[in-house]
Design a protein around this motif. Structure first.
Motif, PDB file in Angstrom:
ATOM      1  N   GLY A   1       5.308  11.749  -2.434  1.00  0.00           N
ATOM      2  CA  GLY A   1       5.436  11.845  -1.003  1.00  0.00           C
ATOM      3  C   GLY A   1       4.842  11.023   0.210  1.00  0.00           C
ATOM      4  N   LEU A   2       4.681   9.906  -0.992  1.00  0.00           N
ATOM      5  CA  LEU A   2       4.334   8.140   0.113  1.00  0.00           C
ATOM      6  C   LEU A   2       5.048   7.521  -0.317  1.00  0.00           C
ATOM      7  N   LYS A   3       4.676   6.844   0.743  1.00  0.00           N
ATOM      8  CA  LYS A   3       5.874   5.500   0.622  1.00  0.00           C
ATOM      9  C   LYS A   3       5.184   4.592   0.751  1.00  0.00           C
ATOM     10  N   PRO A   4       5.629   3.197  -0.217  1.00  0.00           N
ATOM     11  CA  PRO A   4       5.719   2.027  -0.334  1.00  0.00           C
ATOM     12  C   PRO A   4       5.304   1.342   1.446  1.00  0.00           C
ATOM     13  N   LEU A   5       4.268   0.256   1.921  1.00  0.00           N
ATOM     14  CA  LEU A   5       3.880   0.317   2.993  1.00  0.00           C
ATOM     15  C   LEU A   5       4.020  -1.799   2.864  1.00  0.00           C
ATOM     16  N   ALA A   6       5.147  -2.954   3.247  1.00  0.00           N
ATOM     17  CA  ALA A   6       4.587  -3.422   3.284  1.00  0.00           C
ATOM     18  C   ALA A   6       3.393  -4.182   3.811  1.00  0.00           C
ATOM     19  N   ILE A   7       2.958  -5.104   4.025  1.00  0.00           N
ATOM     20  CA  ILE A   7       1.425  -5.744   5.077  1.00  0.00           C
ATOM     21  C   ILE A   7       2.039  -7.023   4.506  1.00  0.00           C
ATOM     22  N   SER A   8       2.054  -8.383   5.418  1.00  0.00           N
ATOM     23  CA  SER A   8       2.923  -9.214   4.852  1.00  0.00           C
ATOM     24  C   SER A   8       1.183  -9.933   5.139  1.00  0.00           C
ATOM     25  N   LEU A   9       1.680 -11.271   4.086  1.00  0.00           N
ATOM     26  CA  LEU A   9       0.016 -11.447   4.073  1.00  0.00           C
ATOM     27  C   LEU A   9      -0.724 -12.027   4.804  1.00  0.00           C
ATOM     28  N   ASP A  10      -0.418 -12.013   6.115  1.00  0.00           N
ATOM     29  CA  ASP A  10      -1.023 -12.767   7.352  1.00  0.00           C
ATOM     30  C   ASP A  10      -1.156 -12.229   7.789  1.00  0.00           C
TER      31      ASP A  10
ATOM     32  N   ALA B   1       0.574  -1.147   0.458  1.00  0.00           N
ATOM     33  CA  ALA B   1      -0.106   0.114   0.285  1.00  0.00           C
ATOM     34  C   ALA B   1       1.039   0.672  -0.382  1.00  0.00           C
ATOM     35  N   LEU B   2       0.314   2.561  -0.121  1.00  0.00           N
ATOM     36  CA  LEU B   2       1.215   3.842   0.141  1.00  0.00           C
ATOM     37  C   LEU B   2       0.638   3.916   1.561  1.00  0.00           C
ATOM     38  N   SER B   3       2.131   5.328   2.281  1.00  0.00           N
ATOM     39  CA  SER B   3       1.652   5.585   3.673  1.00  0.00           C
ATOM     40  C   SER B   3       2.295   6.628   3.490  1.00  0.00           C
ATOM     41  N   ASP B   4       2.265   7.311   4.328  1.00  0.00           N
ATOM     42  CA  ASP B   4       3.020   8.571   5.499  1.00  0.00           C
ATOM     43  C   ASP B   4       2.428   8.511   6.934  1.00  0.00           C
ATOM     44  N   ASP B   5       3.248   9.826   7.078  1.00  0.00           N
ATOM     45  CA  ASP B   5       3.042   9.700   9.048  1.00  0.00           C
ATOM     46  C   ASP B   5       2.200   9.453   9.650  1.00  0.00           C
ATOM     47  N   GLU B   6       1.080   9.903   8.847  1.00  0.00           N
ATOM     48  CA  GLU B   6      -0.880   9.759   9.005  1.00  0.00           C
ATOM     49  C   GLU B   6      -1.327   8.526   8.229  1.00  0.00           C
ATOM     50  N   GLY B   7      -0.752   7.775   8.024  1.00  0.00           N
ATOM     51  CA  GLY B   7      -1.384   6.358   7.946  1.00  0.00           C
ATOM     52  C   GLY B   7      -1.415   6.154   6.828  1.00  0.00           C
ATOM     53  N   CYS B   8      -1.956   4.739   5.784  1.00  0.00           N
ATOM     54  CA  CYS B   8      -1.664   4.774   4.696  1.00  0.00           C
ATOM     55  C   CYS B   8      -3.225   5.360   4.245  1.00  0.00           C
ATOM     56  N   LEU B   9      -2.846   5.347   2.979  1.00  0.00           N
ATOM     57  CA  LEU B   9      -3.623   6.170   1.208  1.00  0.00           C
ATOM     58  C   LEU B   9      -4.669   5.356   1.216  1.00  0.00           C
ATOM     59  N   ILE B  10      -5.981   6.488   1.543  1.00  0.00           N
ATOM     60  CA  ILE B  10      -7.475   5.929   1.815  1.00  0.00           C
ATOM     61  C   ILE B  10      -7.308   6.700   0.670  1.00  0.00           C
ATOM     62  N   VAL B  11      -8.459   6.095  -0.364  1.00  0.00           N
ATOM     63  CA  VAL B  11      -9.244   7.240  -1.770  1.00  0.00           C
ATOM     64  C   VAL B  11     -10.868   7.069  -1.741  1.00  0.00           C
TER      65      VAL B  11
END
Length: 131
Positions: free
Chosen positions: A73-82, A36-46
């Motif tokens: 300015g948003l950074k990729p955020l890895a989320i484990s499949l689990d 996903a994409l995120s910043d200091d405030e959390g994940c990108l929700i459109v």
């Protein structure tokens, strides 16, 4: 990600929504990650016509490539499949946030409920050879 050539990455990005959806399932199960994409405030929700969507990609390179223009300015955020299956999808279902699966650079994507994506992911895991 060095597992795939630039040509392969480019080709995948050009596929239609249905093909990208199937690719998303296969790659996320194979690599055991969702991006996903995120910043200091959390994940990108459109917000799309009043519908809350979380855009996700199967590989970091696609999430990175999407972080342009209004998403700069948003950074990729890895989320484990689990974590994705055990925490994110149930939480998104409760919060009525749907998933924009593997948006292309124009923002076109398959939109699916968190519950439906959870079912599809479980089915994909059953089909996938054990790593």
């Amino acid at each position: 990600m060095s597992d795939y050539s630039e040509a392969q990455i480019s080709e995948w990005g050009q596929q239609n929504e249905e093909q990208r959806f199937e690719l998303f399932l296969g790659l996320t199960v194979k690599h055991k990650q969702v991006w996903a994409l995120s910043d200091d405030e959390g994940c990108l929700i459109v917000d799309s016509d009043g519908e809350q969507l979380l855009p996700v990609w199967p590989l970091e390179v696609f999430a990175s490539n999407a972080a342009v223009e209004e998403w700069q300015g948003l950074k990729p955020l890895a989320i484990s499949l689990d974590d994705w299956q055990e925490k994110w999808l149930p939480g998104m279902e409760n919060d009525v946030i749907d998933v924009a699966v593997f948006p292309d650079l124009e923002g076109s994507s398959e939109v699916i409920s968190a519950q439906e994506l959870a079912v599809n992911t479980k089915l994909q895991k059953k089909k996938a050879p054990m790593a």
